[in-house]
Each structure stands twice: as structure tokens, then as C-alpha cells.
Design a protein around this motif. Structure first.
Motif, PDB file in Angstrom:
ATOM      1  N   VAL A 125       0.811  -1.227   0.000  1.00 39.40           N
ATOM      2  CA  VAL A 125       0.000   0.000   0.000  1.00 39.40           C
ATOM      3  C   VAL A 125       0.840   1.270   0.000  1.00 39.40           C
ATOM      4  CG1 VAL A 125      -2.046  -1.038   1.037  1.00 39.40           C
ATOM      5  CG2 VAL A 125      -0.244  -0.113   2.526  1.00 39.40           C
ATOM      6  N   ARG A 126       2.138   1.144   0.180  1.00 37.66           N
ATOM      7  CA  ARG A 126       3.006   2.318   0.086  1.00 37.66           C
ATOM      8  C   ARG A 126       3.553   2.503  -1.327  1.00 37.66           C
ATOM      9  NH1 ARG A 126       7.299   3.458   4.196  1.00 37.66           N
ATOM     10  NH2 ARG A 126       6.424   5.550   4.070  1.00 37.66           N
ATOM     11  N   ASN A 127       3.175   1.582  -2.206  1.00 38.05           N
ATOM     12  CA  ASN A 127       3.648   1.636  -3.596  1.00 38.05           C
ATOM     13  C   ASN A 127       2.508   2.144  -4.474  1.00 38.05           C
ATOM     14  OD1 ASN A 127       4.346   0.965  -6.305  1.00 38.05           O
ATOM     15  ND2 ASN A 127       5.774  -0.582  -5.564  1.00 38.05           N
ATOM     16  N   GLU A 128       2.585   3.406  -4.835  1.00 42.64           N
ATOM     17  CA  GLU A 128       1.505   4.042  -5.598  1.00 42.64           C
ATOM     18  C   GLU A 128       1.279   3.375  -6.946  1.00 42.64           C
ATOM     19  OE1 GLU A 128       0.258   8.511  -7.227  1.00 42.64           O
ATOM     20  OE2 GLU A 128       2.017   8.234  -5.934  1.00 42.64           O
ATOM     21  N   SER A 129       2.342   2.947  -7.591  1.00 40.83           N
ATOM     22  CA  SER A 129       2.197   2.334  -8.913  1.00 40.83           C
ATOM     23  C   SER A 129       1.472   0.993  -8.821  1.00 40.83           C
ATOM     24  CB  SER A 129       3.559   2.157  -9.577  1.00 40.83           C
ATOM     25  OG  SER A 129       4.384   1.275  -8.834  1.00 40.83           O
ATOM     26  N   GLU A 130       1.728   0.216  -7.774  1.00 38.46           N
ATOM     27  CA  GLU A 130       1.022  -1.056  -7.596  1.00 38.46           C
ATOM     28  C   GLU A 130      -0.458  -0.820  -7.327  1.00 38.46           C
ATOM     29  OE1 GLU A 130       4.575  -4.037  -6.001  1.00 38.46           O
ATOM     30  OE2 GLU A 130       2.915  -3.502  -4.652  1.00 38.46           O
ATOM     31  N   GLU A 131      -0.743   0.190  -6.543  1.00 36.88           N
ATOM     32  CA  GLU A 131      -2.138   0.520  -6.255  1.00 36.88           C
ATOM     33  C   GLU A 131      -2.872   0.936  -7.525  1.00 36.88           C
ATOM     34  OE1 GLU A 131      -3.782   4.307  -4.154  1.00 36.88           O
ATOM     35  OE2 GLU A 131      -3.305   2.843  -2.580  1.00 36.88           O
ATOM     36  N   GLU A 132      -2.243   1.782  -8.311  1.00 34.71           N
ATOM     37  CA  GLU A 132      -2.866   2.232  -9.553  1.00 34.71           C
ATOM     38  C   GLU A 132      -3.060   1.068 -10.527  1.00 34.71           C
ATOM     39  OE1 GLU A 132      -0.316   5.314 -10.887  1.00 34.71           O
ATOM     40  OE2 GLU A 132      -1.167   6.835  -9.536  1.00 34.71           O
ATOM     41  N   ALA A 133      -2.072   0.171 -10.596  1.00 34.17           N
ATOM     42  CA  ALA A 133      -2.176  -0.984 -11.485  1.00 34.17           C
ATOM     43  C   ALA A 133      -3.313  -1.903 -11.066  1.00 34.17           C
ATOM     44  CB  ALA A 133      -0.855  -1.749 -11.507  1.00 34.17           C
ATOM     45  N   LEU A 134      -3.467  -2.086  -9.770  1.00 25.57           N
ATOM     46  CA  LEU A 134      -4.545  -2.942  -9.254  1.00 25.57           C
ATOM     47  C   LEU A 134      -5.904  -2.405  -9.664  1.00 25.57           C
ATOM     48  CD1 LEU A 134      -5.748  -5.171  -7.431  1.00 25.57           C
ATOM     49  CD2 LEU A 134      -5.477  -3.567  -5.510  1.00 25.57           C
ATOM     50  N   PHE A 135      -6.150  -1.132  -9.417  1.00 25.34           N
ATOM     51  CA  PHE A 135      -7.468  -0.578  -9.711  1.00 25.34           C
ATOM     52  C   PHE A 135      -7.691  -0.396 -11.214  1.00 25.34           C
ATOM     53  CE2 PHE A 135      -7.416   0.181  -5.195  1.00 25.34           C
ATOM     54  CZ  PHE A 135      -8.739  -0.047  -4.848  1.00 25.34           C
ATOM     55  N   ARG A 136      -6.643  -0.192 -11.942  1.00 26.68           N
ATOM     56  CA  ARG A 136      -6.781  -0.157 -13.394  1.00 26.68           C
ATOM     57  C   ARG A 136      -7.218  -1.527 -13.916  1.00 26.68           C
ATOM     58  NH1 ARG A 136      -2.298   2.003 -14.304  1.00 26.68           N
ATOM     59  NH2 ARG A 136      -1.049   0.134 -14.702  1.00 26.68           N
ATOM     60  N   HIS A 137      -6.635  -2.578 -13.343  1.00 23.96           N
ATOM     61  CA  HIS A 137      -6.996  -3.934 -13.743  1.00 23.96           C
ATOM     62  C   HIS A 137      -8.444  -4.236 -13.357  1.00 23.96           C
ATOM     63  CE1 HIS A 137      -5.662  -7.933 -15.101  1.00 23.96           C
ATOM     64  NE2 HIS A 137      -6.533  -8.401 -14.215  1.00 23.96           N
ATOM     65  N   ILE A 138      -8.859  -3.820 -12.167  1.00 28.33           N
ATOM     66  CA  ILE A 138     -10.242  -4.023 -11.735  1.00 28.33           C
ATOM     67  C   ILE A 138     -11.196  -3.296 -12.674  1.00 28.33           C
ATOM     68  CG2 ILE A 138     -11.923  -3.491  -9.916  1.00 28.33           C
ATOM     69  CD1 ILE A 138      -9.674  -3.993  -7.876  1.00 28.33           C
ATOM     70  N   ALA A 139     -10.854  -2.065 -13.029  1.00 28.32           N
ATOM     71  CA  ALA A 139     -11.715  -1.278 -13.917  1.00 28.32           C
ATOM     72  C   ALA A 139     -11.824  -1.930 -15.292  1.00 28.32           C
ATOM     73  CB  ALA A 139     -11.172   0.144 -14.050  1.00 28.32           C
ATOM     74  N   GLU A 140     -10.713  -2.451 -15.792  1.00 34.24           N
ATOM     75  CA  GLU A 140     -10.722  -3.063 -17.124  1.00 34.24           C
ATOM     76  C   GLU A 140     -11.456  -4.402 -17.127  1.00 34.24           C
ATOM     77  OE1 GLU A 140      -6.595  -3.271 -18.030  1.00 34.24           O
ATOM     78  OE2 GLU A 140      -6.429  -1.141 -18.574  1.00 34.24           O
ATOM     79  N   LYS A 141     -11.276  -5.189 -16.093  1.00 36.53           N
ATOM     80  CA  LYS A 141     -11.863  -6.535 -16.063  1.00 36.53           C
ATOM     81  C   LYS A 141     -13.320  -6.520 -15.610  1.00 36.53           C
ATOM     82  CE  LYS A 141     -10.975 -11.299 -14.640  1.00 36.53           C
ATOM     83  NZ  LYS A 141     -10.911 -11.764 -16.042  1.00 36.53           N
ATOM     84  N   TRP A 142     -13.621  -5.703 -14.595  1.00 33.97           N
ATOM     85  CA  TRP A 142     -14.959  -5.713 -14.011  1.00 33.97           C
ATOM     86  C   TRP A 142     -15.766  -4.454 -14.352  1.00 33.97           C
ATOM     87  CZ3 TRP A 142     -13.369  -7.517  -8.403  1.00 33.97           C
ATOM     88  CH2 TRP A 142     -13.238  -8.921  -8.393  1.00 33.97           C
ATOM     89  N   GLY A 143     -15.117  -3.319 -14.320  1.00 31.61           N
ATOM     90  CA  GLY A 143     -15.817  -2.067 -14.564  1.00 31.61           C
ATOM     91  C   GLY A 143     -16.496  -1.494 -13.336  1.00 31.61           C
TER      92      GLY A 143
END
Length: 254
Positions: free
Chosen positions: A65-83
């Protein structure tokens, strides 16, 4: 029976099969939800991956959770896969050992800042990312402990940290309520988890909890999961801003 069919959940904080977060992930899956899971790093991955596979987690990604890029990648993946996203479970906490095992009056500024960042503000950051995906409302939940309310021997600086988390959760509940998003805090009693094992004299705390609780037992990760699944369901759509104890009554005893 709780029905979470067609709901999508993100569970953050599973470290192994004893984690409270794992009890929640299992319960959400059993109730019909699709569950995305994260793992802290490559060292943790071998312990978490078999669990994710056992519930057919469609998303399994690293998240410090201290890694901003990992957080952004996670939610980008959620948005792309699930919406969309319906449920967020935040079950992480940290304090440096030197600060955790000492007196609160002796804690370092650096230790407090790190503890607040990981244990409290990470919940804020997760919900900031999740908010636009919770288009139909949703449920956000985090984990606390009775030491946030009363002094519990050896809990030390985590008492103030968890108190801050509970207060933050209430503010988030107020802000997100108009969007149909509930925010609640679950407060299990002492449990033998990896995170709890860092607390001094933890075996004594477990023993005292059994002796003092009205039910003369400890709650389990499955007990926490059952409550989390209920709060994530439409049955609990008007329960928000609460700290809910799951501790066999431990917190009511003087």
C-alpha cells in the motif's frame, strides 16, 4: 442465507490461511461474490496464491500500500476486467517493533507516521480509488481491536493507531453515504494471526480473553467472515459508521 451473487469484492491483507482477511475472502466467495485478492510481495506470494486459486480469484496482484504504482495498477486492472466494484475489505496494520514494544510516550515520529500511513491512510487511499467504481453503492470494511477504546496491556501504540482508524471510518461513512457506500469497522477479539503475534505477551492476552469473555472462547476468522458477508449484503444497507465487535463479548467486561 447471505446472497452476494453478482457482487465483486477486493480483499487486501491476506498473508496466509490464518489471516482474518482470508476468513473474510472465503465467506464472500461462499456467498457468491467474485473476489480479487492481493499479496504483499514475492516472499508472501507462495502463501497467498494457493488460497486465491482455491476460491478462483479472477484477479490476483501484488499490493504494497506504500507503492503508488502497484495501487494504480490494481485498480486499473479491476476497472478493465470488471468495470465496477461492490466490496472493499481492508485488513492490514503495521508498527515498527521498536515502537510497538515500547511505551507510547517513547514512540518515534517516524514510527507513528509509518504506522498511520499503513494502518489508517491506506484505507483512505483504497476507498479513493474504489469510489468511482462503486457505481451502485457498496460496502467498505476495515479491522480494529478493543485496544482502540480501552487500554489493553502490551497493545501499546496500536491503541491510538486503531482509534484513528475507527474515527477515520466514521468520517468516510459520512462522506460516502450519499453514494450508497457503507463504511464499517469490524473489531475481532484476540486471535492467533501473524499480525497479532507481534504483540508482546500475546499468549497471555489470548488466555485472558477466553477467561473474561462471557462465551469463554475466542472468535474465529470464520466468525469475522460471516459478519463481513452480512455487512456486504443488501440486508445491511442501512448499517454504516459502526464498530462491530466480534469477540464473544470480551469488550463488555470491566
Amino acid at each position: 442465507m447471505i446472497d452476494l451473487s453478482n457482487k465483486r469484492a477486493l480483499v487486501v491483507g491476506v498473508a496466509n490461511e490464518h489471516s482474518i482477511a482470508w476468513g473474510v475472502a472465503k465467506a464472500l466467495h461462499q456467498a457468491g461474490a467474485e473476489v480479487a485478492m492481493t499479496y504483499l510481495n514475492e516472499k508472501a506470494k507462495p502463501y497467498v496464491q494457493p488460497l486465491a486459486e482455491s476460491i478462483n480469484a479472477p484477479i490476483f496482484l501484488p499490493l504494497d500500500v506504500r507503492n503508488e504504482s502497484e495501487e494504480e495498477a490494481l485498480f486499473r486492472h479491476i476497472a478493465e476486467k470488471w468495470g465496477t466494484l461492490d466490496i472493499v475489505i481492508h485488513s492490514i496494520a503495521f508498527a515498527p517493533a521498536k515502537d510497538l514494544h515500547g511505551r507510547v510516550i517513547d514512540t518515534s515520529l517516524e514510527g507513528v507516521e509509518l504506522s498511520i500511513d499503513i494502518s489508517v491512510h491506506s484505507f483512505v487511499r483504497l476507498l479513493r480509488q474504489a469510489e468511482p467504481l462503486m457505481k451502485n453503492g457498496g460496502s467498505a470494511q476495515t479491522m480494529s481491536f478493543y485496544g482502540a477504546e480501552k487500554v489493553v496491556e502490551h497493545y501499546n501504540m496500536m491503541g491510538p493507531i486503531k482509534a484513528a482508524l475507527e474515527a477515520t471510518s466514521r468520517e468516510l461513512a459520512s462522506e460516502l453515504g450519499p453514494k450508497g457506500i457503507t463504511v464499517n469497522t469490524l473489531s475481532p477479539g484476540p486471535m492467533l494471526t501473524r499480525a497479532a503475534s507481534g504483540i508482546g505477551d500475546f499468549d497471555d492476552l489470548l488466555k485472558q480473553a477466553i477467561e473474561r469473555s462471557p462465551m469463554r472462547r475466542l472468535a474465529t476468522i470464520e466468525d469475522v467472515g460471516a459478519v463481513a458477508a452480512f455487512l456486504a449484503s443488501d440486508l445491511a444497507r442501512n448499517i454504516t459508521g459502526e464498530t462491530i465487535y466480534i469477540d464473544a463479548g470480551y469488550h463488555i467486561m470491566g
